[in-house]
Motif scaffolding. Structure first.
Motif, PDB file in Angstrom:
ATOM      1  N   SER A  21      16.905 -27.473  37.123  1.00 23.54           N
ATOM      2  CA  SER A  21      17.668 -27.640  35.879  1.00 23.54           C
ATOM      3  C   SER A  21      16.809 -28.244  34.773  1.00 23.54           C
ATOM      4  CB  SER A  21      18.903 -28.509  36.123  1.00 23.54           C
ATOM      5  OG  SER A  21      18.535 -29.705  36.783  1.00 23.54           O
ATOM      6  N   LYS A  22      15.724 -28.945  35.158  1.00 20.40           N
ATOM      7  CA  LYS A  22      14.838 -29.515  34.133  1.00 20.40           C
ATOM      8  C   LYS A  22      13.768 -28.510  33.707  1.00 20.40           C
ATOM      9  CE  LYS A  22      15.498 -34.208  35.862  1.00 20.40           C
ATOM     10  NZ  LYS A  22      14.943 -35.262  36.709  1.00 20.40           N
ATOM     11  N   ILE A  23      13.585 -27.470  34.501  1.00 21.77           N
ATOM     12  CA  ILE A  23      12.509 -26.497  34.249  1.00 21.77           C
ATOM     13  C   ILE A  23      13.059 -25.201  33.652  1.00 21.77           C
ATOM     14  CG2 ILE A  23      10.745 -25.092  35.406  1.00 21.77           C
ATOM     15  CD1 ILE A  23      10.453 -27.394  37.448  1.00 21.77           C
ATOM     16  N   LEU A  24      14.160 -24.723  34.214  1.00 27.76           N
ATOM     17  CA  LEU A  24      14.709 -23.422  33.792  1.00 27.76           C
ATOM     18  C   LEU A  24      15.606 -23.588  32.565  1.00 27.76           C
ATOM     19  CD1 LEU A  24      15.459 -21.936  37.326  1.00 27.76           C
ATOM     20  CD2 LEU A  24      13.487 -21.485  35.842  1.00 27.76           C
ATOM     21  N   THR A  25      14.977 -23.802  31.445  1.00 30.36           N
ATOM     22  CA  THR A  25      15.678 -24.027  30.174  1.00 30.36           C
ATOM     23  C   THR A  25      15.587 -22.756  29.319  1.00 30.36           C
ATOM     24  OG1 THR A  25      13.636 -24.764  29.157  1.00 30.36           O
ATOM     25  CG2 THR A  25      14.998 -26.464  30.224  1.00 30.36           C
ATOM     26  N   PRO A  26      16.375 -22.678  28.243  1.00 28.80           N
ATOM     27  CA  PRO A  26      16.239 -21.523  27.350  1.00 28.80           C
ATOM     28  C   PRO A  26      14.796 -21.348  26.855  1.00 28.80           C
ATOM     29  CG  PRO A  26      18.252 -22.729  26.837  1.00 28.80           C
ATOM     30  CD  PRO A  26      17.515 -23.551  27.862  1.00 28.80           C
ATOM     31  N   ALA A  27      14.106 -22.453  26.583  1.00 29.63           N
ATOM     32  CA  ALA A  27      12.716 -22.355  26.108  1.00 29.63           C
ATOM     33  C   ALA A  27      11.823 -21.730  27.173  1.00 29.63           C
ATOM     34  CB  ALA A  27      12.205 -23.751  25.736  1.00 29.63           C
ATOM     35  N   ALA A  28      12.057 -22.079  28.439  1.00 34.23           N
ATOM     36  CA  ALA A  28      11.246 -21.517  29.527  1.00 34.23           C
ATOM     37  C   ALA A  28      11.502 -20.016  29.664  1.00 34.23           C
ATOM     38  CB  ALA A  28      11.573 -22.237  30.833  1.00 34.23           C
ATOM     39  N   PHE A  29      12.749 -19.603  29.483  1.00 34.70           N
ATOM     40  CA  PHE A  29      13.033 -18.163  29.587  1.00 34.70           C
ATOM     41  C   PHE A  29      12.389 -17.399  28.429  1.00 34.70           C
ATOM     42  CE2 PHE A  29      16.167 -19.543  32.691  1.00 34.70           C
ATOM     43  CZ  PHE A  29      15.950 -18.589  33.683  1.00 34.70           C
ATOM     44  N   ASP A  30      12.354 -17.998  27.257  1.00 37.45           N
ATOM     45  CA  ASP A  30      11.624 -17.346  26.163  1.00 37.45           C
ATOM     46  C   ASP A  30      10.141 -17.199  26.521  1.00 37.45           C
ATOM     47  OD1 ASP A  30      13.737 -16.842  24.523  1.00 37.45           O
ATOM     48  OD2 ASP A  30      13.212 -18.316  22.979  1.00 37.45           O
ATOM     49  N   ASN A  31       9.571 -18.229  27.138  1.00 40.26           N
ATOM     50  CA  ASN A  31       8.162 -18.135  27.570  1.00 40.26           C
ATOM     51  C   ASN A  31       7.969 -16.980  28.550  1.00 40.26           C
ATOM     52  OD1 ASN A  31       7.408 -20.368  26.067  1.00 40.26           O
ATOM     53  ND2 ASN A  31       7.590 -21.805  27.779  1.00 40.26           N
ATOM     54  N   ALA A  32       8.917 -16.839  29.478  1.00 45.30           N
ATOM     55  CA  ALA A  32       8.801 -15.773  30.478  1.00 45.30           C
ATOM     56  C   ALA A  32       8.915 -14.401  29.818  1.00 45.30           C
ATOM     57  CB  ALA A  32       9.872 -15.953  31.549  1.00 45.30           C
ATOM     58  N   ILE A  33       9.788 -14.281  28.840  1.00 49.19           N
ATOM     59  CA  ILE A  33       9.922 -12.984  28.144  1.00 49.19           C
ATOM     60  C   ILE A  33       8.623 -12.671  27.400  1.00 49.19           C
ATOM     61  CG2 ILE A  33      11.159 -11.703  26.367  1.00 49.19           C
ATOM     62  CD1 ILE A  33      13.658 -13.342  27.067  1.00 49.19           C
ATOM     63  N   ARG A  34       8.061 -13.671  26.734  1.00 52.46           N
ATOM     64  CA  ARG A  34       6.773 -13.455  26.035  1.00 52.46           C
ATOM     65  C   ARG A  34       5.697 -13.003  27.025  1.00 52.46           C
ATOM     66  NH1 ARG A  34       7.117 -13.463  20.374  1.00 52.46           N
ATOM     67  NH2 ARG A  34       8.116 -15.364  19.621  1.00 52.46           N
ATOM     68  N   ALA A  35       5.668 -13.644  28.187  1.00 51.71           N
ATOM     69  CA  ALA A  35       4.667 -13.271  29.200  1.00 51.71           C
ATOM     70  C   ALA A  35       4.887 -11.829  29.652  1.00 51.71           C
ATOM     71  CB  ALA A  35       4.752 -14.231  30.385  1.00 51.71           C
ATOM     72  N   LEU A  36       6.139 -11.486  29.917  1.00 52.33           N
ATOM     73  CA  LEU A  36       6.462 -10.120  30.347  1.00 52.33           C
ATOM     74  C   LEU A  36       5.938  -9.101  29.333  1.00 52.33           C
ATOM     75  CD1 LEU A  36       8.131  -7.970  31.961  1.00 52.33           C
ATOM     76  CD2 LEU A  36      10.105  -8.639  30.565  1.00 52.33           C
ATOM     77  N   LEU A  37       6.112  -9.394  28.069  1.00 47.44           N
ATOM     78  CA  LEU A  37       5.721  -8.461  27.012  1.00 47.44           C
ATOM     79  C   LEU A  37       4.198  -8.390  26.876  1.00 47.44           C
ATOM     80  CD1 LEU A  37       8.492  -9.650  24.587  1.00 47.44           C
ATOM     81  CD2 LEU A  37       8.358  -7.363  25.593  1.00 47.44           C
ATOM     82  N   ALA A  38       3.530  -9.528  26.988  1.00 45.43           N
ATOM     83  CA  ALA A  38       2.066  -9.530  26.897  1.00 45.43           C
ATOM     84  C   ALA A  38       1.441  -8.814  28.094  1.00 45.43           C
ATOM     85  CB  ALA A  38       1.547 -10.965  26.816  1.00 45.43           C
ATOM     86  N   LEU A  39       2.119  -8.907  29.256  1.00 45.36           N
ATOM     87  CA  LEU A  39       1.631  -8.252  30.476  1.00 45.36           C
ATOM     88  C   LEU A  39       1.876  -6.744  30.466  1.00 45.36           C
ATOM     89  CD1 LEU A  39       3.038 -10.741  33.146  1.00 45.36           C
ATOM     90  CD2 LEU A  39       0.610 -10.365  32.663  1.00 45.36           C
ATOM     91  N   GLY A  40       2.854  -6.280  29.661  1.00 43.62           N
ATOM     92  CA  GLY A  40       3.308  -4.899  29.806  1.00 43.62           C
ATOM     93  C   GLY A  40       3.940  -4.740  31.176  1.00 43.62           C
ATOM     94  N   GLY A  41       4.744  -5.733  31.569  1.00 45.94           N
ATOM     95  CA  GLY A  41       5.269  -5.793  32.926  1.00 45.94           C
ATOM     96  C   GLY A  41       6.483  -4.903  33.158  1.00 45.94           C
ATOM     97  N   SER A  42       7.050  -5.066  34.348  1.00 46.61           N
ATOM     98  CA  SER A  42       8.106  -4.179  34.841  1.00 46.61           C
ATOM     99  C   SER A  42       9.425  -4.341  34.072  1.00 46.61           C
ATOM    100  CB  SER A  42       8.352  -4.500  36.316  1.00 46.61           C
ATOM    101  OG  SER A  42       9.521  -3.887  36.778  1.00 46.61           O
ATOM    102  N   THR A  43      10.092  -3.216  33.841  1.00 49.02           N
ATOM    103  CA  THR A  43      11.433  -3.257  33.230  1.00 49.02           C
ATOM    104  C   THR A  43      12.424  -3.979  34.136  1.00 49.02           C
ATOM    105  OG1 THR A  43      11.708  -1.032  34.136  1.00 49.02           O
ATOM    106  CG2 THR A  43      11.276  -1.205  31.775  1.00 49.02           C
ATOM    107  N   ASN A  44      12.162  -3.993  35.431  1.00 50.26           N
ATOM    108  CA  ASN A  44      13.083  -4.689  36.340  1.00 50.26           C
ATOM    109  C   ASN A  44      13.192  -6.166  36.005  1.00 50.26           C
ATOM    110  OD1 ASN A  44      13.715  -2.438  37.906  1.00 50.26           O
ATOM    111  ND2 ASN A  44      11.824  -2.651  39.077  1.00 50.26           N
ATOM    112  N   ALA A  45      12.134  -6.709  35.423  1.00 55.17           N
ATOM    113  CA  ALA A  45      12.137  -8.132  35.081  1.00 55.17           C
ATOM    114  C   ALA A  45      13.242  -8.459  34.084  1.00 55.17           C
ATOM    115  CB  ALA A  45      10.779  -8.530  34.513  1.00 55.17           C
TER     116      ALA A  45
END
Ligand code: FES
Length: 549
Positions: A222-246
């Motif tokens: 609950s201290k790690i999985l914040t809205p800010a962390a999910f934005d970071n993950a989305i940015r990473a997904l986009l920079a990676l050109g990662g899977s649509t499943n994500a």
């Protein structure tokens, strides 16, 4: 259990959730890793207790491991909730095992840290390195076009997957483990360590040590999985050109913390995030090169200014502190910010009458010339229909056609399988056509490529317009304006809707029945409606007591 009271008195009890299974080749190395995790836990003064969970292997499970992602999440969550465990190490690797464990951890909210098994070694076919999945699809098309003999195909089968570990492309497995690291749930630098590299055992021991410290620090998801962390993950997904499943998995994981992650957020961030990573299927290289180039930390360092650097991670430090020394060592693999593979838009979210609640396209693995396309629909009513006719020389299809697959969504199968990368019809392959626009309410493998519109919501089985498309209808795809439109007049559509009947449900009992009754649509992450917290109050209620062991 053979333990003396002194062996555990006053020590944190650390669960090791192990998704090892003989039925899941990708997770075959997790037994050895668990031993290294235990070593770390003991060295740090904790008591490790390993437990099995169900395991989801993409290659064997039918119709799709995705059908069972929520079941695995329930298995892990309830085991954590029911037993006297103070913290947990989550051992994952194949695609769905990673999000399932994170969904469970988000709900149970015990101190938790994840460790993956890593990508498998690279094998070679006729002297060329083989990318898991990506090259299989490519050679499969070559074979259907008559350019690869049966003997060659047997050679390919013999060397295709030589070794333990996950797919060695930036498919769903490596995308999800990279996103776990981006979210702050995995030790930095560990997601991409090759499966058989000794550094992976070292990472396992370090992970075991760290979870004991996390229990003492009361550092919970609950201290790690914040809205800010999910934005970071989305940015990473986009920079990676990662899977649509994500996209589906991130929405589901966020939902477990009562965080709403609309598809529009992915599109919004896609417009300002550069695509930097030259890995199959969006690019050329494989995971061994990615790790050598600096791995995820190097990618995050390139987009540092776009991230929420204050987000807390399992290290107890912020994301910004974790990547302070990171940089790319191979600019062909992890591009410089100033020389991206694309300025932005690795993924796009489409809407229109054909997908009122959204659809997703992986632009980084699609054909630029098909980003704007108007074509006549060739409709397959379900997967059986697709298999029966896709190789038919009489199929009325040309290079401008739009292939539509119906009834392949979450409820329709059930299980939301990876059928969306509809094979190019054989007669087109033989004519030299390598890509056409394909649309479905299904998913596709993270290792696949092509101009493929996925996750159309609502799906056919839920009354979505995609189920009302007829052969010959004109469909317009315009990625630039994010539009997916069925160009049929409203009166005709109203008539079709009035005549529409849901298909009879084949599954009347057991888990598939539960799934059909409770699964949410793709834009909501395909979690079960009853697994999301109804309020903050409920989230507080499920938090266990620290040190109850
Ligand atoms: Fe298991 Fe790709 S099939 S990681």
């Amino acid at each position: 259990m053979g333990l003396n009271p002194d062996d555990f008195a006053g020590k944190p009890v650390i669960g090791i959730a192990n998704s090892w299974s003989d039925l899941n080749n990708c997770n075959a190395s997790l037994r050895e890793l668990a031993e290294a995790v235990k070593r770390g836990v003991l060295l740090e003064g904790g008591l490790p207790l390993e437990f099995p969970t169900i395991s989801l292997g993409e290659e064997f499970m039918k119709p799709s491991a995705m059908l069972y992602r929520n079941l695995m999440a329930m298995d892990v969550e309830e085991t954590l909730r029911a037993n006297p465990i103070d913290g947990v190490v989550l051992l994952c690797n194949c695609d769905k095992t990673t999000p399932a464990q994170l969904m469970a951890a988000a709900s149970a909210d015990l101190p938790a840290i994840q460790l993956n098994g890593g990508p498998r070694a690279i094998s070679h076919f006729h002297g060329e390195p083989i990318g898991s999945g990506t090259d299989l699809w490519r050679y499969s098309d070559e074979r259907r076009a008559g350019r690869l003999s049966d003997a060659d195909w047997r050679d390919l089968e013999a060397c295709y997957g030589c070794g333990v570990g996950a797919c060695n492309t930036m498919g769903t497995a490596s995308t999800m483990t990279s996103l776990s690291e981006s979210l702050g749930m995995m030790l930095p630098g560990t997601a991409s360590i090759p499966a058989t590299d000794a550094r992976r055992m070292q990472a396992a021991t370090a992970t075991g040590r760290r979870i004991v410290q996390m229990v003492h620090e009361d550092l919970r998801p609950s201290k790690i999985l914040t809205p800010a962390a999910f934005d970071n993950a989305i940015r990473a997904l986009l920079a990676l050109g990662g899977s649509t499943n994500a996209v589906v998995h991130l929405v589901a994981m966020a939902g477990r913390r009562n965080i709403r992650l609309p598809l529009s957020r992915f599109d919004e961030l896609a417009r300002t995030t550069p695509f930097l990573v030259n890995l199959m299927p969006s690019g050329q290289h494989l995971m061994d090169r990615f790790h050598a180039a600096g791995g995820l930390s190097a990618v995050l360092a390139e987009i540092r200014d776009l991230l929420n650097l204050d987000s807390l991670t399992v290290t107890g430090q912020t994301l910004g502190e974790n990547i302070i020394r990171a940089r790319s060592f191979d600019r062909d693999v992890i591009r410089a910010r100033e020389q991206p593979l694309a300025e932005n838009g690795a993924l796009a979210v489409l809407t229109g009458n054909l997908a009122p609640r959204g659809a997703v396209i992986k632009v980084s693995a699609a054909s630029p010339k098909l980003m704007q396309q108007r074509g006549r629909a060739v409709v397959f009513h379900d997967y059986e229909d697709l298999l029966a006719r896709i190789n038919d020389p009489a199929l009325p299809v040309d290079a401008n056609s739009v292939l539509v697959l119906q009834n392949a969504g979450p409820k329709g199968v059930p299980g939301f399988p990876e059928w969306g990368s509809i094979p190019i019809p054989t007669k087109l392959l033989q004519a030299g056509v390598t890509d056409v626009v394909r649309i479905s309410d299904s998913r596709m493998s993270g290792t696949a490529f092509g101009t493929v519109v996925l996750h159309v919501a609502p799906e056919s089985a839920d009354g979505g317009l995609i189920g009302l498309v007829h052969d010959g209808d004109v469909i317009e795809l315009d990625v630039e304006s994010r539009r997916l439109q069925l160009l049929v007049d409203d009166a005709e559509l109203a008539q079709r809707r009035a005549a529409w009947q849901p298909r009879p449900i084949k599954h009347l009992r057991g888990y598939p029945r539960l799934y059909i009754d409770h699964v949410l649509q793709a834009d909501e992450g395909c979690d079960f409606d009853f697994l999301r917290p109804s309020s903050d109050v409920e989230l507080e209620f499920v938090q266990p007591v620290v040190g109850r062991s």
